[in-house]
Design an enzyme around this catalytic site. Structure first.
Site, mmCIF file in Angstrom:
data_model
loop_
_atom_site.group_PDB
_atom_site.id
_atom_site.type_symbol
_atom_site.label_atom_id
_atom_site.label_comp_id
_atom_site.label_asym_id
_atom_site.label_seq_id
_atom_site.Cartn_x
_atom_site.Cartn_y
_atom_site.Cartn_z
ATOM 1 C CE LYS A 1 -6.304 0.947 2.706
ATOM 2 N NZ LYS A 1 -6.606 0.059 1.084
ATOM 3 C CE LYS B 1 -11.314 4.071 10.399
ATOM 4 N NZ LYS B 1 -10.576 4.994 9.701
ATOM 5 C CB SER C 1 -0.950 0.090 1.201
ATOM 6 O OG SER C 1 -1.722 1.313 1.235
ATOM 7 C CB SER C 2 1.292 3.999 -1.979
ATOM 8 O OG SER C 2 2.286 3.256 -2.682
ATOM 9 C CG ASP D 1 -9.519 -3.633 -3.264
ATOM 10 O OD1 ASP D 1 -9.234 -2.493 -3.248
ATOM 11 O OD2 ASP D 1 -10.584 -4.087 -4.326
ATOM 12 C CG PHE E 1 -8.655 7.315 5.403
ATOM 13 C CD1 PHE E 1 -8.569 6.382 4.079
ATOM 14 C CD2 PHE E 1 -8.171 6.662 6.648
ATOM 15 C CE1 PHE E 1 -8.407 5.131 4.186
ATOM 16 C CE2 PHE E 1 -8.015 5.230 6.254
ATOM 17 C CZ PHE E 1 -8.062 4.545 5.287
ATOM 18 N N GLY E 2 -11.339 8.681 3.653
ATOM 19 C CA GLY E 2 -12.373 8.538 2.815
ATOM 20 C C GLY E 2 -13.812 8.743 3.169
ATOM 21 N NE ARG F 1 -7.995 -0.733 6.123
ATOM 22 C CZ ARG F 1 -8.547 0.292 5.733
ATOM 23 N NH1 ARG F 1 -8.763 1.352 6.900
ATOM 24 N NH2 ARG F 1 -9.097 0.632 4.727
ATOM 25 N N PRO G 1 -0.823 6.687 2.979
ATOM 26 C CG PRO G 1 -0.574 8.882 3.163
ATOM 27 C CD PRO G 1 -0.814 7.770 2.215
#
Length: 202
Positions: free
Chosen positions: A18, A182, A13-14, A74, A159-160, A188, A16
């Site tokens: 996550k 969270k 992953s890139s 994903d 985020f998101g 996740r 940050p």
């Protein structure tokens, strides 16, 4: 290789934010996460139509270049009234450039839910573990978090779609939760803890 003895994993992953979530959760299990950026690896394009296929593709790409045990995720938001969209397109739901994509994605989501009463939705996370590039039996785990979409954003964490993802039992959006809160309930964290249990029991 006895995977139960693994104490570090490469993360394909890139993102940050996550990466930070993965590091926080795995650190509690004494497993060190190494982002793919440490190896100068770029993110592979997501070209499949399912979460699991995309995760496998990302993990295989990174483990092929590092020859190290690798995990990839994903994930996405699935909204009942939108036939489970944005789904696998969650990160690229709108066409705006990357630096403003979260805002653009959320604006499009709320627009598409105009005059729709059913706001039920869930986050899903699929995580894949590959021991090496030729691993014939990847370990796959799944986590889901159920909530509903609200028009007005709330909170600055996460985020998101987190500012619009409301949890009735907590009385707030995911973006209004602390990182510790969270990480106790998120899709996740559920997937990660299942994966760790599977790894430790192999």
């Amino acid at each position: 290789m006895e995977i139960r003895k693994i104490n570090k994993l490469v993360l394909a992953s890139s993102n940050p934010k996550k990466i930070r979530e993965f590091m926080d959760i795995f650190s509690k299990k004494n497993i060190h996460i190494i982002p793919q950026s440490k190896f100068g690896i770029d993110t592979v394009n997501e070209k499949h139509i399912t979460f699991v296929e995309n995760a496998i593709e990302k993990a295989r790409h990174v483990t092929r270049l590092t020859n190290l045990p690798t995990i990839a995720e994903d994930s996405g938001l699935c909204v009942d009234a939108l036939d489970n969209y944005p789904g696998i397109f969650s990160a690229r739901y709108s066409s705006l450039e990357k630096q403003n994509r979260d805002i653009s994605n959320n604006n499009l989501l709320i627009k598409n839910l105009t005059n729709i009463d059913n706001r039920k939705a869930y986050y899903i996370s699929i995580i894949v573990f590959l021991r090496n590039p030729n691993d014939p039996t990847p370990i796959i785990s799944e986590g889901k978090l159920y909530g509903e979409i609200v028009n007005e954003p709330s909170g600055t964490n996460g985020f998101g779609y987190d500012p619009h993802f409301y949890m009735p039992e907590f009385g707030k959006t995911v973006a209004s939760m602390s990182m510790d809160e969270k990480n106790l309930i998120s899709h996740r964290s559920i997937a990660i803890n299942k994966l760790i249990d599977n790894i430790m029991n192999k």
